[in-house]
Structure formats: structure tokens, C-alpha cells
Motif scaffolding. Structure first.
Motif, PDB file in Angstrom:
ATOM      1  N   ASP A 171       0.839  -1.188   0.000  1.00  0.00           N
ATOM      2  CA  ASP A 171       0.000   0.000   0.000  1.00  0.00           C
ATOM      3  C   ASP A 171       0.879   1.245   0.000  1.00  0.00           C
ATOM      4  OD1 ASP A 171      -2.281   1.536   0.094  1.00  0.00           O
ATOM      5  OD2 ASP A 171      -2.962   0.837   2.050  1.00  0.00           O
ATOM      6  N   VAL A 172       0.251   2.406  -0.183  1.00  0.00           N
ATOM      7  CA  VAL A 172       0.937   3.694  -0.102  1.00  0.00           C
ATOM      8  C   VAL A 172       0.264   4.493   1.017  1.00  0.00           C
ATOM      9  CG1 VAL A 172       1.559   5.827  -1.282  1.00  0.00           C
ATOM     10  CG2 VAL A 172       1.489   3.668  -2.558  1.00  0.00           C
ATOM     11  N   PRO A 173       0.868   4.540   2.201  1.00  0.00           N
ATOM     12  CA  PRO A 173       0.255   5.265   3.323  1.00  0.00           C
ATOM     13  C   PRO A 173       0.172   6.764   3.053  1.00  0.00           C
ATOM     14  CG  PRO A 173       2.019   3.803   4.062  1.00  0.00           C
ATOM     15  CD  PRO A 173       2.114   3.869   2.578  1.00  0.00           C
ATOM     16  N   PRO A 174      -0.776   7.450   3.675  1.00  0.00           N
ATOM     17  CA  PRO A 174      -0.921   8.900   3.457  1.00  0.00           C
ATOM     18  C   PRO A 174       0.342   9.692   3.771  1.00  0.00           C
ATOM     19  CG  PRO A 174      -2.838   8.025   4.611  1.00  0.00           C
ATOM     20  CD  PRO A 174      -1.838   6.910   4.543  1.00  0.00           C
ATOM     21  N   ALA A 175       1.102   9.259   4.799  1.00  0.00           N
ATOM     22  CA  ALA A 175       2.287  10.024   5.197  1.00  0.00           C
ATOM     23  C   ALA A 175       3.305  10.120   4.069  1.00  0.00           C
ATOM     24  CB  ALA A 175       2.931   9.389   6.434  1.00  0.00           C
ATOM     25  N   TRP A 176       3.393   9.088   3.246  1.00  0.00           N
ATOM     26  CA  TRP A 176       4.381   9.116   2.170  1.00  0.00           C
ATOM     27  C   TRP A 176       4.041  10.176   1.123  1.00  0.00           C
ATOM     28  CZ3 TRP A 176       5.248   3.203   0.930  1.00  0.00           C
ATOM     29  CH2 TRP A 176       5.676   2.558   2.109  1.00  0.00           C
ATOM     30  N   ILE A 177       2.776  10.438   0.932  1.00  0.00           N
ATOM     31  CA  ILE A 177       2.365  11.503   0.015  1.00  0.00           C
ATOM     32  C   ILE A 177       2.478  12.859   0.711  1.00  0.00           C
ATOM     33  CG2 ILE A 177       0.503  12.405  -1.424  1.00  0.00           C
ATOM     34  CD1 ILE A 177      -0.575   9.571  -1.675  1.00  0.00           C
ATOM     35  N   ASP A 178       1.960  12.936   1.934  1.00  0.00           N
ATOM     36  CA  ASP A 178       1.921  14.208   2.655  1.00  0.00           C
ATOM     37  C   ASP A 178       3.309  14.765   2.930  1.00  0.00           C
ATOM     38  OD1 ASP A 178      -0.813  13.899   2.681  1.00  0.00           O
ATOM     39  OD2 ASP A 178      -0.899  13.179   4.759  1.00  0.00           O
ATOM     40  N   GLN A 179       4.302  13.894   3.162  1.00  0.00           N
ATOM     41  CA  GLN A 179       5.646  14.352   3.510  1.00  0.00           C
ATOM     42  C   GLN A 179       6.533  14.579   2.290  1.00  0.00           C
ATOM     43  OE1 GLN A 179       7.279  11.764   6.603  1.00  0.00           O
ATOM     44  NE2 GLN A 179       5.352  11.846   7.750  1.00  0.00           N
ATOM     45  N   LEU A 180       5.969  14.400   1.096  1.00  0.00           N
ATOM     46  CA  LEU A 180       6.695  14.604  -0.156  1.00  0.00           C
ATOM     47  C   LEU A 180       6.319  15.960  -0.735  1.00  0.00           C
ATOM     48  CD1 LEU A 180       8.563  12.966  -2.160  1.00  0.00           C
ATOM     49  CD2 LEU A 180       6.442  12.282  -3.319  1.00  0.00           C
ATOM     50  N   VAL A 181       7.307  16.710  -1.221  1.00  0.00           N
ATOM     51  CA  VAL A 181       6.996  17.998  -1.842  1.00  0.00           C
ATOM     52  C   VAL A 181       6.210  17.766  -3.120  1.00  0.00           C
ATOM     53  CG1 VAL A 181       9.089  19.064  -0.894  1.00  0.00           C
ATOM     54  CG2 VAL A 181       9.135  18.085  -3.202  1.00  0.00           C
ATOM     55  N   ASP A 182       5.398  18.741  -3.497  1.00  0.00           N
ATOM     56  CA  ASP A 182       4.689  18.631  -4.768  1.00  0.00           C
ATOM     57  C   ASP A 182       5.713  18.620  -5.904  1.00  0.00           C
ATOM     58  OD1 ASP A 182       2.143  18.339  -5.944  1.00  0.00           O
ATOM     59  OD2 ASP A 182       2.210  20.398  -6.668  1.00  0.00           O
ATOM     60  N   GLY A 183       5.591  17.653  -6.793  1.00  0.00           N
ATOM     61  CA  GLY A 183       6.589  17.458  -7.837  1.00  0.00           C
ATOM     62  C   GLY A 183       7.715  16.535  -7.430  1.00  0.00           C
ATOM     63  N   GLY A 184       7.727  16.121  -6.143  1.00  0.00           N
ATOM     64  CA  GLY A 184       8.743  15.181  -5.672  1.00  0.00           C
ATOM     65  C   GLY A 184       8.443  13.765  -6.125  1.00  0.00           C
ATOM     66  N   LEU A 185       9.423  12.890  -5.926  1.00  0.00           N
ATOM     67  CA  LEU A 185       9.330  11.506  -6.404  1.00  0.00           C
ATOM     68  C   LEU A 185       9.301  10.521  -5.241  1.00  0.00           C
ATOM     69  CD1 LEU A 185      11.794  11.169  -9.440  1.00  0.00           C
ATOM     70  CD2 LEU A 185       9.381  10.566  -9.439  1.00  0.00           C
ATOM     71  N   LEU A 186       8.360   9.587  -5.330  1.00  0.00           N
ATOM     72  CA  LEU A 186       8.348   8.407  -4.464  1.00  0.00           C
ATOM     73  C   LEU A 186       8.715   7.214  -5.327  1.00  0.00           C
ATOM     74  CD1 LEU A 186       7.496   6.743  -1.883  1.00  0.00           C
ATOM     75  CD2 LEU A 186       5.190   6.686  -2.873  1.00  0.00           C
ATOM     76  N   VAL A 187       9.767   6.487  -4.948  1.00  0.00           N
ATOM     77  CA  VAL A 187      10.153   5.262  -5.643  1.00  0.00           C
ATOM     78  C   VAL A 187       9.872   4.109  -4.695  1.00  0.00           C
ATOM     79  CG1 VAL A 187      11.987   4.014  -6.846  1.00  0.00           C
ATOM     80  CG2 VAL A 187      11.934   6.521  -6.911  1.00  0.00           C
ATOM     81  N   VAL A 188       8.950   3.217  -5.079  1.00  0.00           N
ATOM     82  CA  VAL A 188       8.454   2.206  -4.153  1.00  0.00           C
ATOM     83  C   VAL A 188       8.249   0.872  -4.853  1.00  0.00           C
ATOM     84  CG1 VAL A 188       6.078   3.059  -4.531  1.00  0.00           C
ATOM     85  CG2 VAL A 188       6.583   1.641  -2.537  1.00  0.00           C
TER      86      VAL A 188
END
Length: 420
Positions: A171-188
Motif C-alpha cells: 500500500d501507499v500510506p498517506p504520510a508518504w504523500i503528505d511528507q513529499l513535496v509537490d513534484g517530488g518523487l516516491l520510488v516504491v
């Protein structure tokens, strides 16, 4: 090698590994090449011999549970290099690594430089203790090592320009989105329908949009983000069906299914060594009842009617019927994919799976694969874009859409309902 010190041998092996990853097309940027030549990988796995440490395609397990299942590992150089390429890290960035070990944090520290910041978090004190010790030994003293459940991120050092998850996540927890800057990258390494893909996702407001995805395997997430699959054991443990999302309501209908005579249908052809990751995901998102099939090889071979050709791990169930995709060697390096279906009325299921194999062969073989969109589960249905497949998880909805080739006009794609 006579006359070569361990340090010199490690440098030789490190350079050979980087050369191999460049030849394979995994390393493409000079910065990733430079940091992978610079950081001594052996420092982070002192218990392993140098040849194992620098094997390009294999990781090293550093901790197992009481049943022998890996809990922590040092990812293969191939996987680490690919994730670093996906992340596009620049000097001065603030980066969070979820899942520690030290090696990847050292690479990240090199990439962000003295003006950047790296935080690495793990739920296991055994892992964070090793990570701190090895990073200090290697001279990477500026990395923040945090003992915590990464389901909630690390809010004290946010916002992050990049978040790299080095454990398999369902899953992708809310914190991983909320703590990422807009335009930032999550690699999962994201698991969908039992299939794990390392996906690079860009934050666009409250959603994530994929840039790239590749097949890799990682040890699973622990803590609040852990997820258990449902397994059905057949033939006294010789065969297992694994349902990662929503299993059929009544698995007892499959009791004795493998005692029927199989119906065999043909699907697509392959060459030995040809990647089939897009084929797996195509079946997972177009065939209702998709699951994975796993064999205990010794028990299967001892069975009076052993199953053959199960190398793909792909299967599907429909009521009391089961079908799996088998590979059969033809001449030279050619394989054919066949659908073996069992049960009281298996023909229709065999035809559905074989037809989807043929559609993949015609429209998606060698293609880029699907796009992934991730939305919070709280997103109203009317705000979700159209997609070929939607799977609902605890915190997120994952939408998967395939490119529609020109020759597929009028072609119907089987749409799964949302799994809740």
C-alpha cells in the motif's frame, strides 16, 4: 588472486560490477556510476565473502525470522542502481529512505552532497544498529538513522524531495504523500495482485503518477504496513494458490480440482530469457480470479500426476475451476505458453486466459507497460479518471491503465470491479 590484498580485490570486484551494470543498461548516468564505484559495499555486509557481496544480480539476506523467511537484506547492486536512476537525485535534496541497511543511504549521501540531507528509517533495532555502525565506519556520519514504523514516515525531517522505499509495500500510506513535496518523487516496490514492481511516482497535488516501473523483488514491509496474502493448499502442500488482494468467497469449491483431466489451450510464444513482466501484469489486470501458483517441487514430482511447466507463477480461478499458464520448450530457444485448466467446466476459463495471452502478444509485447496512478481511498469515485483496472487497498486506490494501440479499436478489455 595471488598478490592482491582484500581491499584491492574489493575494488576490482566493485568496478567489475559497475561495468556489468553499465553493459546491461541499468546504470546510465555518470553520477550513479561514480557513487557506485566509490562506496565500499563490503563495509555493509562484513559477514559475506567478497564475490557474494559484489554479485550484480543477487541480494544478500542479513536477517531471517524463525521460519527462515528474510526480514532484512542488502539489495542487489542491479536493484539499487535502478532505483537510484529512477529517483533522479540532485545535490542539496532532502531524501528519506524507508528500509535501512546502510549501503543505499551511503549512495544517497554521496548524491545529495554536503548541502543535502538523508534520513533512513527502519522498524527493526537490529537493522538500525547495523546501519549506524556501518555508516560511521564508512565515514557517512551525517545520515539521520531513525528507529520507527515507516508507515508514518519521519515527520521531523519533512518535507522530502525524494522518498525511496527499499522494502516491498502492499500500500501507499498517506504520510508518504503528505511528507513529499509537490513534484517530488516516491520510488516504491509496490505490490499489486501479488506482483511487485518498483514504480517511480511523481506527486501531483493529492495523487501520484508513475514515470517508470520495473520488476524487482524486495523483503516485505513490517509493522502497520504489513499485509498477509490468502493461500489455498492443494495436493497436501505440493501446490499453493496465493491471493494477494481479494480471494474468492468460497475456496472450498476448489477441493480436488487438480484431480480432473486438464483442458489445454495455446496462448503466446516466447524466447528464452525474454522478459515477461508486462505479460504477468496484463493477465493480473484483465483476467478475473487472477492468483499466483507455487509448487513444492519435490512434493509435486512425487505426486502420481505431477503438474508440469509451472515457471510463470500465473493462474486464475473461476468458481470450481483452476487454470495456470505453463511454458513448454520448443526447438532452440523458443518456448510456447499453454493454459492448463482443471475442474468440472474448465474450457471457458482456459479460453479467457489464452485469449488474453494472445492480446498481450499482439498489442503489448515489448511495450512500455501500464501507467500507475495512486489516489487516497477517500477520493470520491467521480473524481477518479477512467482506468482499465482499479484495486482498492487500505489507504489508497491504485489505478492501472494500458496504452491502447491503434489496432485495438473495438477491443474489449475486461474491467475488474474495485476491490474493497
Amino acid at each position: 588472486m595471488t598478490g592482491t590484498t582484500p581491499g584491492e580485490r574489493a575494488t576490482q570486484l566493485r568496478n567489475q560490477t559497475v561495468d556489468a551494470l553499465k553493459d546491461a543498461g541499468t546504470i546510465v548516468s555518470p553520477r550513479i556510476e561514480a557513487v557506485m564505484r566509490a562506496v565500499p559495499r563490503e563495509t555493509f555486509a562484513p559477514e559475506a565473502d567478497l564475490e557474494a557481496v559484489y554479485e550484480p544480480w543477487n541480494g544478500l539476506v542479513t536477517k531471517k525470522d524463525e521460519n527462515g523467511r528474510p526480514l532484512s537484506s542488502l539489495s542487489a547492486p542491479d536493484a539499487q542502481a535502478h532505483m537510484l536512476e529512477q529517483a533522479r537525485i540532485e545535490p542539496g535534496m532532502n531524501v528519506l529512505e524507508i528500509g535501512s541497511g546502510g549501503m543505499n543511504a551511503a549512495y544517497l549521501s554521496e548524491l545529495v552532497g554536503p548541502t543535502g540531507r538523508v534520513t533512513t528509517v527502519d522498524i527493526d533495532e537490529f537493522v538500525t544498529e547495523r546501519t549506524s555502525r556501518f555508516l560511521n565506519q564508512a565515514g557517512y556520519t551525517r545520515v539521520n538513522v531513525v528507529l520507527a514504523d515507516a508507515e508514518y514516515g519521519v515527520p521531523e525531517h519533512e518535507p522530502y524531495d525524494r522518498i525511496l522505499v527499499t522494502v516491498g509495500s502492499w500500500d501507499v500510506p498517506p504520510a508518504w504523500i503528505d511528507q513529499l513535496v509537490d513534484g517530488g518523487l516516491l520510488v516504491v516496490p509496490l505490490k499489486v495482485m501479488g506482483l511487485m514492481r518498483t514504480v517511480a511516482l511523481v506527486r501531483e497535488g493529492g495523487r501520484l503518477v508513475s514515470e517508470s516501473a520495473r520488476l524487482f523483488g524486495f523483503v516485505p514491509m513490517q509493522g502497520a504496513g504489513a499485509h498477509d496474502s490468502t493461500e489455498l493448499v492443494l495436493r497436501d502442500g505440493a501446490v499453493r494458490l496465493v491471493f494477494d488482494e481479494q480471494p474468492p468467497a468460497d475456496l472450498s469449491r476448489l477441493d480436488g480440482v487438480l484431480e480432473y483431466e486438464p483442458v489445454v489451450d495455446s496462448g503466446a510464444g516466447l524466447r528464452l530469457g525474454e522478459p515477461w513482466a508486462t505479460m504477468q501484469m496484463w493477465l493480473a489486470t484483465t483476467v478475473p480470479g487472477f492468483c499466483r501458483i507455487m509448487l513444492d517441487r519435490a512434493a509435486n514430482e512425487a505426486s502420481p500426476r505431477p503438474l508440469g511447466g509451472i515457471h510463470t507463477g500465473m493462474a486464475a480461478v473461476d468458481g470450481a475451476n483452476l487454470a495456470y499458464v505453463a511454458s513448454r520448450r520448443l526447438g532452440g530457444d523458443h518456448l510456447t505458453l499453454e493454459v492448463h485448466a482443471y475442474g468440472p467446466s474448465p474450457t471457458a476459463l482456459a479460453q479467457v486466459v489464452a485469449e488474453q495471452l494472445r492480446i498481450w502478444d499482439r498489442d503489448h509485447r515489448g511495450g512500455p507497460g501500464p501507467q500507475y496512478l495512486v489516489y487516497p481511498t477517500t477520493t470520491p469515485d467521480e473524481q477518479l479518471p477512467a482506468a482499465d483496472f482499479v484495486v482498492g487497498k487500505r489507504h489508497s486506490r491504485v489505478l492501472i491503465s494500458w496504452p491502447h494501440p491503434a489496432n485495438a479499436v473495438g477491443q474489449d478489455i475486461l474491467h475488474h470491479p474495485n476491490h474493497q
